[in-house]
Motif scaffolding. Sequence first.
Motif, mmCIF file in Angstrom:
data_model
loop_
_atom_site.group_PDB
_atom_site.id
_atom_site.type_symbol
_atom_site.label_atom_id
_atom_site.label_comp_id
_atom_site.label_asym_id
_atom_site.label_seq_id
_atom_site.Cartn_x
_atom_site.Cartn_y
_atom_site.Cartn_z
ATOM 1 N N ALA A 150 -8.385 -7.260 -9.619
ATOM 2 C CA ALA A 150 -7.866 -7.303 -8.249
ATOM 3 C C ALA A 150 -7.140 -8.616 -7.974
ATOM 4 N N THR A 185 -16.372 -4.203 -3.097
ATOM 5 C CA THR A 185 -15.653 -3.267 -3.955
ATOM 6 C C THR A 185 -14.236 -3.773 -4.155
ATOM 7 N N GLN A 186 -13.803 -3.763 -5.392
ATOM 8 C CA GLN A 186 -12.432 -4.160 -5.725
ATOM 9 C C GLN A 186 -11.713 -2.980 -6.362
ATOM 10 N N LEU A 187 -10.434 -2.859 -6.071
ATOM 11 C CA LEU A 187 -9.572 -1.848 -6.679
ATOM 12 C C LEU A 187 -8.830 -2.500 -7.834
ATOM 13 N N TRP A 188 -9.024 -1.967 -9.035
ATOM 14 C CA TRP A 188 -8.336 -2.456 -10.232
ATOM 15 C C TRP A 188 -7.394 -1.345 -10.698
ATOM 16 N N ASN A 237 -7.190 4.730 -11.020
ATOM 17 C CA ASN A 237 -7.584 3.404 -10.561
ATOM 18 C C ASN A 237 -9.090 3.229 -10.703
ATOM 19 N N GLN A 274 -19.738 8.538 -11.728
ATOM 20 C CA GLN A 274 -19.854 7.098 -11.549
ATOM 21 C C GLN A 274 -20.795 6.528 -12.596
ATOM 22 N N TRP A 287 -7.120 -2.048 -17.471
ATOM 23 C CA TRP A 287 -7.033 -2.218 -16.030
ATOM 24 C C TRP A 287 -6.826 -3.696 -15.724
ATOM 25 N N ASP A 345 -10.561 6.959 -9.525
ATOM 26 C CA ASP A 345 -9.965 7.972 -8.661
ATOM 27 C C ASP A 345 -9.032 8.875 -9.477
ATOM 28 N N HIS A 385 -17.600 -2.048 -7.896
ATOM 29 C CA HIS A 385 -18.429 -2.562 -6.798
ATOM 30 C C HIS A 385 -19.493 -3.460 -7.398
ATOM 31 N N LYS A 387 -16.348 3.563 -10.444
ATOM 32 C CA LYS A 387 -15.796 4.899 -10.202
ATOM 33 C C LYS A 387 -14.306 4.844 -10.512
ATOM 34 N N TYR A 393 -12.538 1.544 -9.335
ATOM 35 C CA TYR A 393 -13.219 0.938 -8.198
ATOM 36 C C TYR A 393 -14.474 0.284 -8.742
#
Length: 182
Positions: free
Chosen positions: A60, A160-163, A145, A120, A57, A141, A149, A139, A147
């Motif tokens: 962000a 929270t960042q989306l990687w 992706n 999670q 991954w 999705d 936190h 977590k 997530y």
Amino acid sequence: MFRSELAKSGSTQWPIERLRLGDRISFRLGAWVGMMLASFVFVSQPARAAAFSPGYWVSAQHQIVLQITPCGGDLCGFIMGIALDHPQDPMPKTWKGDSQCGFLMFRASPTDPDGQGNPQWKGVLQDPRDGKVYRLIIKFDAQGNLYLHGYVGLPMLGETQLWPRFTGQVLPGCRVPALDGS
């Protein structure tokens, strides 16, 4: 009907008993409608997170590539790629003076699913630059992706960042081409 009227008519059923048959029919009809509605609700639920599969991954900020693998029953995240400003720049060091390449950035254990039933993990994350330790919740999705936190103290005080999944190539020496698309 009153009791005396029932005796005169020869009927042995109370009006309440007659209503019970109607109530039973209404209850069964209501239960059937309820089951049908519930089945539509369950069918129209959004796709849940897929089961975890190891991989890479990108952060962000598009600075590092993290490899996440199982380690025992937990998940571990290792820095496996770093985007440098210039190809000749030296590999960044941790606060201890070691290379950031291969640094164990986090370890997280499985915990109860979130409110939507998605898996999670909770654990700790360490910043390789200064050694600060943060709590984290991870977590994934349905698209894979990550997530992440991170927080200190209470989860609501964190970020929270989306990687997204990394599909590029890590070059020898833990180097990756620019991760921001440039």
